[in-house]
Design a protein around this motif. Structure first.
Motif, PDB file in Angstrom:
ATOM      1  N   PRO A 149     -31.107 -22.615  22.558  1.00 57.93           N
ATOM      2  CA  PRO A 149     -29.922 -23.448  22.437  1.00 57.93           C
ATOM      3  C   PRO A 149     -29.182 -23.537  23.769  1.00 57.93           C
ATOM      4  CG  PRO A 149     -30.079 -21.931  20.610  1.00 57.93           C
ATOM      5  CD  PRO A 149     -31.105 -21.501  21.620  1.00 57.93           C
ATOM      6  N   LEU A 150     -28.644 -24.713  24.035  1.00 55.74           N
ATOM      7  CA  LEU A 150     -27.844 -24.972  25.232  1.00 55.74           C
ATOM      8  C   LEU A 150     -26.464 -25.396  24.755  1.00 55.74           C
ATOM      9  CD1 LEU A 150     -27.773 -25.331  28.346  1.00 55.74           C
ATOM     10  CD2 LEU A 150     -28.316 -27.738  27.928  1.00 55.74           C
ATOM     11  N   VAL A 151     -25.463 -24.585  25.058  1.00 56.32           N
ATOM     12  CA  VAL A 151     -24.105 -24.825  24.580  1.00 56.32           C
ATOM     13  C   VAL A 151     -23.246 -25.285  25.757  1.00 56.32           C
ATOM     14  CG1 VAL A 151     -22.086 -23.760  23.498  1.00 56.32           C
ATOM     15  CG2 VAL A 151     -24.402 -23.086  22.788  1.00 56.32           C
ATOM     16  N   VAL A 152     -22.564 -26.425  25.552  1.00 54.89           N
ATOM     17  CA  VAL A 152     -21.682 -26.991  26.576  1.00 54.89           C
ATOM     18  C   VAL A 152     -20.277 -26.976  25.998  1.00 54.89           C
ATOM     19  CG1 VAL A 152     -21.205 -28.981  28.038  1.00 54.89           C
ATOM     20  CG2 VAL A 152     -23.570 -28.446  27.406  1.00 54.89           C
ATOM     21  N   ASP A 153     -19.421 -26.073  26.529  1.00 47.83           N
ATOM     22  CA  ASP A 153     -18.112 -25.797  25.940  1.00 47.83           C
ATOM     23  C   ASP A 153     -18.317 -25.475  24.452  1.00 47.83           C
ATOM     24  OD1 ASP A 153     -16.606 -25.878  28.251  1.00 47.83           O
ATOM     25  OD2 ASP A 153     -15.918 -27.932  27.969  1.00 47.83           O
ATOM     26  N   GLU A 154     -17.795 -26.284  23.554  1.00 46.05           N
ATOM     27  CA  GLU A 154     -17.936 -26.034  22.115  1.00 46.05           C
ATOM     28  C   GLU A 154     -19.065 -26.852  21.492  1.00 46.05           C
ATOM     29  OE1 GLU A 154     -16.167 -23.575  20.708  1.00 46.05           O
ATOM     30  OE2 GLU A 154     -15.373 -23.285  22.727  1.00 46.05           O
ATOM     31  N   ASP A 155     -19.744 -27.647  22.284  1.00 48.41           N
ATOM     32  CA  ASP A 155     -20.816 -28.527  21.801  1.00 48.41           C
ATOM     33  C   ASP A 155     -22.115 -27.735  21.667  1.00 48.41           C
ATOM     34  OD1 ASP A 155     -22.917 -30.363  21.507  1.00 48.41           O
ATOM     35  OD2 ASP A 155     -22.026 -31.811  22.897  1.00 48.41           O
ATOM     36  N   ARG A 156     -22.558 -27.536  20.428  1.00 48.14           N
ATOM     37  CA  ARG A 156     -23.774 -26.766  20.146  1.00 48.14           C
ATOM     38  C   ARG A 156     -24.890 -27.673  19.626  1.00 48.14           C
ATOM     39  NH1 ARG A 156     -22.244 -22.908  16.004  1.00 48.14           N
ATOM     40  NH2 ARG A 156     -20.319 -24.045  15.687  1.00 48.14           N
ATOM     41  N   SER A 157     -24.962 -28.886  20.168  1.00 51.47           N
ATOM     42  CA  SER A 157     -25.891 -29.897  19.656  1.00 51.47           C
ATOM     43  C   SER A 157     -27.290 -29.827  20.255  1.00 51.47           C
ATOM     44  CB  SER A 157     -25.324 -31.300  19.918  1.00 51.47           C
ATOM     45  OG  SER A 157     -25.239 -31.561  21.314  1.00 51.47           O
ATOM     46  N   ARG A 158     -27.492 -29.097  21.353  1.00 53.46           N
ATOM     47  CA  ARG A 158     -28.754 -29.162  22.087  1.00 53.46           C
ATOM     48  C   ARG A 158     -29.573 -27.873  21.969  1.00 53.46           C
ATOM     49  NH1 ARG A 158     -24.465 -30.949  24.965  1.00 53.46           N
ATOM     50  NH2 ARG A 158     -24.582 -33.037  25.873  1.00 53.46           N
ATOM     51  N   THR A 159     -30.891 -28.043  21.781  1.00 53.92           N
ATOM     52  CA  THR A 159     -31.812 -26.909  21.815  1.00 53.92           C
ATOM     53  C   THR A 159     -33.080 -27.336  22.526  1.00 53.92           C
ATOM     54  OG1 THR A 159     -30.972 -26.009  19.722  1.00 53.92           O
ATOM     55  CG2 THR A 159     -33.143 -25.253  20.433  1.00 53.92           C
ATOM     56  N   TRP A 160     -33.504 -26.541  23.507  1.00 50.04           N
ATOM     57  CA  TRP A 160     -34.806 -26.761  24.130  1.00 50.04           C
ATOM     58  C   TRP A 160     -35.835 -26.047  23.265  1.00 50.04           C
ATOM     59  CZ3 TRP A 160     -32.295 -24.330  28.940  1.00 50.04           C
ATOM     60  CH2 TRP A 160     -31.530 -25.279  29.619  1.00 50.04           C
ATOM     61  N   VAL A 161     -36.933 -26.721  22.960  1.00 44.91           N
ATOM     62  CA  VAL A 161     -38.002 -26.136  22.159  1.00 44.91           C
ATOM     63  C   VAL A 161     -39.271 -26.135  23.013  1.00 44.91           C
ATOM     64  CG1 VAL A 161     -39.339 -26.266  20.023  1.00 44.91           C
ATOM     65  CG2 VAL A 161     -36.947 -27.066  20.055  1.00 44.91           C
TER      66      VAL A 161
END
Length: 160
Positions: free
Chosen positions: A43-55
């Motif tokens: 998972p890649l978290v940008v501030d409070e945005d937890r929408s991204r995950t590298w798989v």
């Protein structure tokens, strides 16, 4: 990457396209959260945005990179699961992922020119970069592997 499993690290934006403020002046944390012999999810978290995950998925001698993007309620975003597969075996510390067919179809104008790079410098840094070859569109975040940070909450769409 297996040796980093369970750890989280803060990143520094090295470069981004002009006018793209997605990561600029924000706290960026990668969390090597879910690891098996065949797949690692980061998972890649940008501030409070937890929408991204590298798989990262092992495919024989190659590694496939997908970008899993989710809405806050866990539903997949319209632009998700794009990426590519390493074009050769790479090395223990560097992998390049040219855009795959799905990505070329999904991202207008990406053609064969989008490529992602991941580098691991053990005990030093992890590099994630995205480039549109032949253009000024370039992005890079370096993560400090010398200073683990507290792991963020689960990414959107995951159970904690």
């Amino acid at each position: 990457m297996q040796s980093l499993c369970g750890s989280a690290f803060e990143g520094t934006l090295v470069r981004a396209p002009e006018g793209d403020d997605t990561f600029r002046d924000k706290r960026v944390v990668m969390h090597v959260r879910d690891c098996t012999a065949q797949r690692i999810r980061i998972p890649l978290v940008v501030d409070e945005d937890r929408s991204r995950t590298w798989v990262l998925t092992r495919r024989g001698e190659r590694i496939e990179l997908k970008h899993d993007h989710r809405h806050e309620d866990g539903r997949p975003e319209a632009m998700t699961m794009y990426g590519g597969t390493s074009s050769n075996a790479g090395s223990a510390d560097t992998q390049m992922f040219p855009a795959g067919d799905r990505t070329r179809e999904a991202i207008p104008g990406s053609g064969l020119r989008s490529v992602w790079l991941m580098e691991v410098h053990p005990g030093e840094r992890f590099v994630y970069a995205a480039n549109r070859v032949g253009t000024e569109r370039s992005f890079q975040v370096d993560f400090d592997l010398t200073r683990p940070v507290q792991a963020p909450p689960a990414p959107w769409g995951w159970e904690d």
